[in-house]
Design a protein around this motif. Structure first.
Motif, PDB file in Angstrom:
ATOM      1  N   GLU A   1       4.020  22.708   4.827  1.00 25.80           N
ATOM      2  CA  GLU A   1       2.933  21.744   4.673  1.00 25.80           C
ATOM      3  C   GLU A   1       2.880  21.354   3.198  1.00 25.80           C
ATOM      4  OE1 GLU A   1      -0.505  23.959   5.839  1.00 25.80           O
ATOM      5  OE2 GLU A   1       0.289  24.353   7.828  1.00 25.80           O
ATOM      6  N   TYR A   2       2.559  20.105   2.920  1.00 33.77           N
ATOM      7  CA  TYR A   2       2.546  19.619   1.544  1.00 33.77           C
ATOM      8  C   TYR A   2       1.768  18.311   1.473  1.00 33.77           C
ATOM      9  CZ  TYR A   2       6.456  17.041   3.614  1.00 33.77           C
ATOM     10  OH  TYR A   2       7.230  16.278   4.442  1.00 33.77           O
ATOM     11  N   VAL A   3       1.608  17.780   0.266  1.00 31.88           N
ATOM     12  CA  VAL A   3       0.998  16.468   0.064  1.00 31.88           C
ATOM     13  C   VAL A   3       2.134  15.502  -0.221  1.00 31.88           C
ATOM     14  CG1 VAL A   3      -0.508  15.094  -1.422  1.00 31.88           C
ATOM     15  CG2 VAL A   3      -1.190  17.398  -0.749  1.00 31.88           C
TER      16      VAL A   3
ATOM     17  N   PRO B   1       0.823  -1.212   0.000  1.00 30.64           N
ATOM     18  CA  PRO B   1       0.000   0.000   0.000  1.00 30.64           C
ATOM     19  C   PRO B   1       0.862   1.269   0.000  1.00 30.64           C
ATOM     20  CG  PRO B   1      -0.856  -1.595   1.563  1.00 30.64           C
ATOM     21  CD  PRO B   1       0.497  -2.099   1.119  1.00 30.64           C
ATOM     22  N   PHE B   2       0.375   2.277  -0.702  1.00 34.28           N
ATOM     23  CA  PHE B   2       0.981   3.612  -0.716  1.00 34.28           C
ATOM     24  C   PHE B   2      -0.087   4.596  -0.242  1.00 34.28           C
ATOM     25  CE2 PHE B   2       4.337   1.653  -2.942  1.00 34.28           C
ATOM     26  CZ  PHE B   2       5.414   2.532  -2.978  1.00 34.28           C
ATOM     27  N   TYR B   3       0.336   5.560   0.544  1.00 36.88           N
ATOM     28  CA  TYR B   3      -0.585   6.472   1.216  1.00 36.88           C
ATOM     29  C   TYR B   3      -0.402   7.899   0.729  1.00 36.88           C
ATOM     30  CZ  TYR B   3      -1.104   2.518   4.336  1.00 36.88           C
ATOM     31  OH  TYR B   3      -1.355   1.271   4.839  1.00 36.88           O
ATOM     32  N   HIS B   4      -1.534   8.564   0.522  1.00 38.07           N
ATOM     33  CA  HIS B   4      -1.552   9.990   0.221  1.00 38.07           C
ATOM     34  C   HIS B   4      -1.734  10.694   1.566  1.00 38.07           C
ATOM     35  CE1 HIS B   4      -2.257   9.386  -4.182  1.00 38.07           C
ATOM     36  NE2 HIS B   4      -2.762   8.247  -3.732  1.00 38.07           N
ATOM     37  N   LEU B   5      -0.813  11.593   1.883  1.00 38.39           N
ATOM     38  CA  LEU B   5      -0.848  12.274   3.180  1.00 38.39           C
ATOM     39  C   LEU B   5      -0.935  13.775   3.019  1.00 38.39           C
ATOM     40  CD1 LEU B   5       2.247  10.577   4.911  1.00 38.39           C
ATOM     41  CD2 LEU B   5      -0.116   9.784   4.941  1.00 38.39           C
ATOM     42  N   LEU B   6      -1.690  14.413   3.909  1.00 39.74           N
ATOM     43  CA  LEU B   6      -1.552  15.842   4.133  1.00 39.74           C
ATOM     44  C   LEU B   6      -0.414  15.911   5.140  1.00 39.74           C
ATOM     45  CD1 LEU B   6      -5.301  16.890   4.490  1.00 39.74           C
ATOM     46  CD2 LEU B   6      -3.810  17.164   2.507  1.00 39.74           C
ATOM     47  N   ALA B   7       0.769  16.260   4.663  1.00 41.45           N
ATOM     48  CA  ALA B   7       1.986  16.125   5.456  1.00 41.45           C
ATOM     49  C   ALA B   7       2.514  17.484   5.902  1.00 41.45           C
ATOM     50  CB  ALA B   7       3.052  15.399   4.636  1.00 41.45           C
ATOM     51  N   GLU B   8       3.331  17.438   6.946  1.00 44.95           N
ATOM     52  CA  GLU B   8       3.965  18.659   7.448  1.00 44.95           C
ATOM     53  C   GLU B   8       5.285  18.312   8.121  1.00 44.95           C
ATOM     54  OE1 GLU B   8       1.798  19.310  11.700  1.00 44.95           O
ATOM     55  OE2 GLU B   8       0.542  19.576   9.908  1.00 44.95           O
ATOM     56  N   ASN B   9       6.210  19.256   8.012  1.00 47.69           N
ATOM     57  CA  ASN B   9       7.445  19.160   8.784  1.00 47.69           C
ATOM     58  C   ASN B   9       7.604  20.489   9.519  1.00 47.69           C
ATOM     59  OD1 ASN B   9       8.575  21.034   6.958  1.00 47.69           O
ATOM     60  ND2 ASN B   9       9.471  19.415   5.700  1.00 47.69           N
ATOM     61  N   ALA B  10       8.745  20.756  10.085  1.00 51.70           N
ATOM     62  CA  ALA B  10       8.927  21.979  10.871  1.00 51.70           C
ATOM     63  C   ALA B  10       8.774  23.238  10.028  1.00 51.70           C
ATOM     64  CB  ALA B  10      10.290  21.962  11.555  1.00 51.70           C
ATOM     65  N   GLU B  11       9.059  23.139   8.718  1.00 51.76           N
ATOM     66  CA  GLU B  11       9.047  24.328   7.869  1.00 51.76           C
ATOM     67  C   GLU B  11       7.803  24.536   7.021  1.00 51.76           C
ATOM     68  OE1 GLU B  11      11.885  22.059   7.407  1.00 51.76           O
ATOM     69  OE2 GLU B  11      12.705  23.062   9.162  1.00 51.76           O
TER      70      GLU B  11
ATOM     71  N   GLY C   1      -0.060  12.474  19.859  1.00 55.22           N
ATOM     72  CA  GLY C   1      -1.287  13.133  20.289  1.00 55.22           C
ATOM     73  C   GLY C   1      -1.352  14.599  19.908  1.00 55.22           C
ATOM     74  N   GLU C   2      -0.293  15.127  19.309  1.00 56.61           N
ATOM     75  CA  GLU C   2      -0.273  16.528  18.893  1.00 56.61           C
ATOM     76  C   GLU C   2      -1.157  16.730  17.665  1.00 56.61           C
ATOM     77  OE1 GLU C   2       3.661  18.163  18.305  1.00 56.61           O
ATOM     78  OE2 GLU C   2       4.470  16.790  19.813  1.00 56.61           O
ATOM     79  N   ALA C   3      -1.914  17.826  17.678  1.00 52.46           N
ATOM     80  CA  ALA C   3      -2.753  18.152  16.531  1.00 52.46           C
ATOM     81  C   ALA C   3      -1.868  18.496  15.336  1.00 52.46           C
ATOM     82  CB  ALA C   3      -3.668  19.327  16.863  1.00 52.46           C
ATOM     83  N   LEU C   4      -2.355  18.178  14.151  1.00 52.57           N
ATOM     84  CA  LEU C   4      -1.669  18.561  12.921  1.00 52.57           C
ATOM     85  C   LEU C   4      -2.106  19.965  12.536  1.00 52.57           C
ATOM     86  CD1 LEU C   4      -2.233  15.156  11.213  1.00 52.57           C
ATOM     87  CD2 LEU C   4       0.030  16.130  11.649  1.00 52.57           C
ATOM     88  N   ARG C   5      -1.249  20.709  11.866  1.00 53.41           N
ATOM     89  CA  ARG C   5      -1.573  22.090  11.502  1.00 53.41           C
ATOM     90  C   ARG C   5      -1.870  22.272  10.013  1.00 53.41           C
ATOM     91  NH1 ARG C   5       4.059  22.059  11.313  1.00 53.41           N
ATOM     92  NH2 ARG C   5       4.797  22.952   9.351  1.00 53.41           N
TER      93      ARG C   5
END
Length: 123
Positions: A79-81, A67-77, A95-99
């Motif tokens: 946000e991207y897909v 399986p490959f996953y499409h993510l709404l992703a983020e790092n410290a700098e 448990g941290e909320a995503l931004r």
């Protein structure tokens, strides 16, 4: 006279699919790179371009039969897909909320911190 029949026109075997480890709304993190995200779609096997796959360094290139996953992703700098193989994801238990700004369009976060797909009203 009898005819001999050989089975040469067999249908190709159906690809075997593994059950996806993460579902829509799961919060995950990459096992190598410092980013996390929320799953918004799942492909049972690799479904991107060969060019994209070959651009990944060979020593870390994932198998296509997972399986490959499409993510709404983020790092410290930023946000991207992202498009990530199952072998490279781990559950994010922080448990941290995503931004990520796209989350509100697709998901609602409940009091327990779980992301659920937002109900879509017909237009």
């Amino acid at each position: 006279m009898t005819q001999q029949h050989t089975k040469t026109d067999q249908a190709p075997a159906a690809p075997s699919f593994r059950t996806a480890k993460f579902g829509i709304g799961a919060v995950v993190r990459h096992r190598i790179y410092p980013f996390r995200g929320i799953v918004f779609d799942v492909d049972p096997v690799f479904d991107n371009t060969e060019e994209w796959w070959l651009a990944i360094p060979e020593e870390v290139r994932p198998r296509k039969d997972q399986p490959f996953y499409h993510l709404l992703a983020e790092n410290a700098e930023t946000e991207y897909v992202a498009y990530v193989s199952e072998q490279n994801l781990l559950p994010d238990t922080s448990g941290e909320a995503l931004r990520h700004t796209g989350i509100g369009e697709m998901f609602v976060r409940d009091d327990a911190g779980t992301y659920r797909v937002r109900d879509r009203a017909p237009n």
